[in-house]
Design an enzyme around this catalytic site. Structure first.
Site: not given
Ligand SMILES: *[C@@H]1O[C@H](CO)[C@@H](O)[C@H](O)[C@H]1NC(C)=O
Ligand SMILES: *[C@@H]1O[C@H](CO)[C@@H](O)[C@H](O)[C@H]1NC(C)=O
Ligand SMILES: *[C@@H]1O[C@H](CO)[C@@H](O)[C@H](O)[C@H]1NC(C)=O
Length: 452
Positions: A174, A421, A424
Site C-alpha cells: 500500500s 495511521d 501511510h
C-alpha cells in the site's frame, strides 16, 4: 522483555534466535512498534488495502527499441539542434555528477502543493487529510533540501515527456500505491488520465492511460514481490525463490518498474525455499525455526531483481527499475494504547537518527540493489537504482494521516482511543517528494538531455 522499547526487543530477537516467543501472549507483547497486528481487520484493510495493477492482454505491444533512450525521446533534442546550427552535432555535455538526494533537511517553503482533494479525485479517503478535517496544514509547506544540490519541484510535463510511449508499473504494497497515487495526482494537473483497467476485487490492480503521451501507469498489488499468501492475522506464506507472476508475468509489456515493499515482512510468516520450509517469523506453535525477516526481505528482493534482469536479457527490451527504500512509520506512545503520530513539524537535522529496524530494512534493500547492479554490469538493457527516501521520510513524523484516516475524528470531543495511521502519507504531502526524486533519476538516466 518489556514492550517499552520495541527496537531493542526487535534487535535482540534477531541476533539471538533462542529467546523467541514461547507463548502466544509473549508474541503479542513483541509487536509494539508495528501495531499492525493488534488492530482490527478493518483498520488493517485501511492500511494495506491492496494495490492496483493492469492486466490487459492488448497491452503487449511489440517493442524494438533496445536502447534505453528511445527514439521518441531523443528526437525533440535533435529537432531543437537542427533548428539552431545544422553543422556538426557537438557531443552532449556529460551528465552532472549524481546528487545524493538521500541526505539533507526539510526547509520551509510557501509554494502550494500541485494538487489537492478537489483537483484530484484519486486521493483515497484515508489519506485525504484536509478533507477529513486535519486542522494543522503546516505539513504542506516544506521542501526537501539535499545537502549538495537542489531538488527541483516535481514537473509533471517533464515527467510525461520523459516517459512518453512507455509503460510504467508500481509493484508492491500500500505504500507503493500511496506513491503511485501521489504521482498520478501530480500528472493529472497537466493531462487527464483515463482509468483503463481495474480488477474486480479490492481495486488491487489498476491501469491509467495518458493518451496525450501514449503512456500508461499501472499498479500491481504484491506486498512480498515473491509468491505468497496473505493470511493476516494468521501466518503469511512466502515462497522466496518464486517471483509473483501476477506482476512478473507482465514484464514483457513494461518499460519501467518501481518496486516498493517491506512493511508486510514484520507480520507472522512461514518462509519456503526450494520446496521446503526455511523457517518462520513470530511462529509460536509451529515447528519451524525463527529466522527473523531481514534476511527474508533480502531474498525476496534478490529473487525479484534476478527475475527482472533475466527476463529483460531474454526479451531484448530495455527496462528501468527503481526500488523505493523502506519508509519509516512514526508511531509514538504505547502500542497497546493505539500509538499515534501527533507531531506537526518535521524533525530538525540531527534530531532523529536513522537506526533500528528502519536502518536495517533500508540497508537490506540497498545492499540487494547494489548486488543486482553488479550482476547486470555487463548488460546495458537494464538500469537499476535505489530510490532512497528512508531518511527524508524518517524526518517527517508530521506527514501521516494519524487520526484523520476517518473524517473529523474529534467531532464528538477528544476520545481515549482513536485509531491512527502513522504508516501511510497524507496526499498531498511529503510522499510527493519521493516522486520528485524519481523524476530526477529518470532525467539522469536520459543522460542529462531535455532536463533543463
Ligand atoms: C485546491 O486547488 C485549487 C487550485 O489550485 C484551489 O482553487 C482550491 O481552493 C483548492 N482547494 C482546497 C480545498 O484547498
Ligand atoms: C505507443 O507506445 C508504444 C509502446 O508502449 C509503441 O509501440 C507505439 O508505437 C506508440 N504509439 C505511437 C503512436 O507512438
Ligand atoms: C519438529 O521438527 C523436528 C526436526 O525437523 C522433528 O524431529 C520433530 O519431530 C518435529 N516435531 C513435531 C512436533 O512435529
Amino acid at each position: 522483555m518489556g514492550g517499552s522499547s520495541p527496537f531493542k526487543d526487535q534487535n535482540k530477537q534477531h541476533s539471538t534466535t533462542t529467546t523467541t516467543m514461547t507463548t502466544f501472549f509473549s508474541f503479542w507483547r513483541f509487536l509494539p512498534y508495528t501495531i499492525y497486528a493488534i488492530l482490527p481487520m478493518a483498520l488493517f484493510r485501511v492500511y494495506f488495502y491492496p494495490l492496483p495493477v493492469p492486466q490487459s492482454p492488448t497491452d503487449r505491444l511489440p517493442r524494438s527499441d533496445h536502447i534505453l533512450v528511445a527514439p521518441s525521446l531523443s528526437s525533440p533534442r535533435q529537432a531543437e539542434k537542427a533548428g539552431g546550427d545544422a553543422v556538426t552535432e557537438a557531443p552532449p555535455p556529460p551528465p552532472p555528477p549524481p546528487c545524493d538526494y538521500a541526505s539533507g533537511k526539510w526547509v520551509p517553503d510557501k509554494s502550494e502543493p500541485l494538487y489537492n482533494g478537489t483537483t484530484c479525485v484519486l486521493i483515497r479517503d484515508a489519506q485525504n487529510c484536509i478533507a477529513h478535517g486535519r486542522p494543522d496544514l503546516d505539513y504542506l509547506y516544506w521542501r526537501w533540501k539535499p545537502h549538495q544540490c537542489h531538488l527541483p519541484r516535481f514537473q509533471p510535463i517533464k515527467f510525461l515527456q520523459l516517459v512518453r510511449n512507455k509503460n510504467v508499473a508500481f509493484v508492491g504494497d500500500s505504500l507503493a500505491r500511496n506513491q503511485l497515487e501521489s504521482l498520478v495526482c501530480m500528472l493529472s494537473t497537466v493531462s487527464d488520465p483515463i482509468l483503463v483497467y481495474r480488477d474486480g476485487e479490492d481495486n488491487k490492480f489498476r491501469k491509467w492511460n495518458f493518451p496525450g503521451h501514449n503512456m500508461t501507469i499501472s499498479a500491481y498489488w504484491s506486498p512480498f514481490l515473491v509468491k505468497g499468501e496473505e493470511n493476516f492475522p494468521d501466518y503469511n506464506k512466502l515462497y522466496l525463490d518464486s517471483v509473483n507472476e501476477r506482476w512478473a508475468g507482465d514484464l514483457g509489456s513494461l518499460d519501467m518498474v518501481v518496486l516498493s515493499f517491506g512493511h508486510w515482512f514484520v507480520h507472522p510468516a512461514v518462509y519456503f525455499e526450494g520446496g521446503s520450509a526455511l523457517g518462520c517469523h513470530y511462529c509460536t506453535g509451529l515447528n519451524h525455526t525463527e529466522i527473523g525477516f531481514y534476511g527474508v526481505l533480502r531474498k525476496a528482493l534478490r529473487t525479484s531483481l534476478k527475475a527482472l534482469i533475466a527476463r529483460t536479457r531474454a526479451s531484448g527490451r530495455a527496462m528501468d527499475v527503481l526500488v523505493t527504500m523502506f519508509p519509516p512509520a512514526h508511531f509514538e506512545g504505547d502500542w497497546d494504547k493505539f500509538g499515534s503520530c501527533p507531531k506537526t513539524k518535521p524533525y530538525q537535522e540531527g534530531e532523529k537518527l536513522l537506526e533500528g529496524m528502519d536502518a536495517e530494512m533500508r540497508k537490506s534493500l540497498a545492499d540487494e540493489v547494489e548486488a543486482a547492479k553488479a550482476d547486470a554490469r555487463d548488460f546495458s538493457g537494464i538500469r537499476l537504482e535505489a530510490l532512497d527516501i528512508t531518511k527524508l521520510s524518517l524526518m517527517r513524523p508530521d506527514g501521516h494521516p494519524g487520526p484523520y484516516i476517518f473524517p473529523f475524528p474529534f467531532a464528538d470531543g477528544v476520545k481515549d482511543r482513536v485509531q491512527n495511521d502513522c504508516v501511510h502519507w497524507c496526499l498531498p504531502g511529503p510522499i510527493d517528494t519521493w516522486n520528485a526524486i524519481l523524476l530526477e533519476a529518470i532525467k539522469r538516466w536520459r543522460g542529462g538531455e531535455m532536463n533543463r
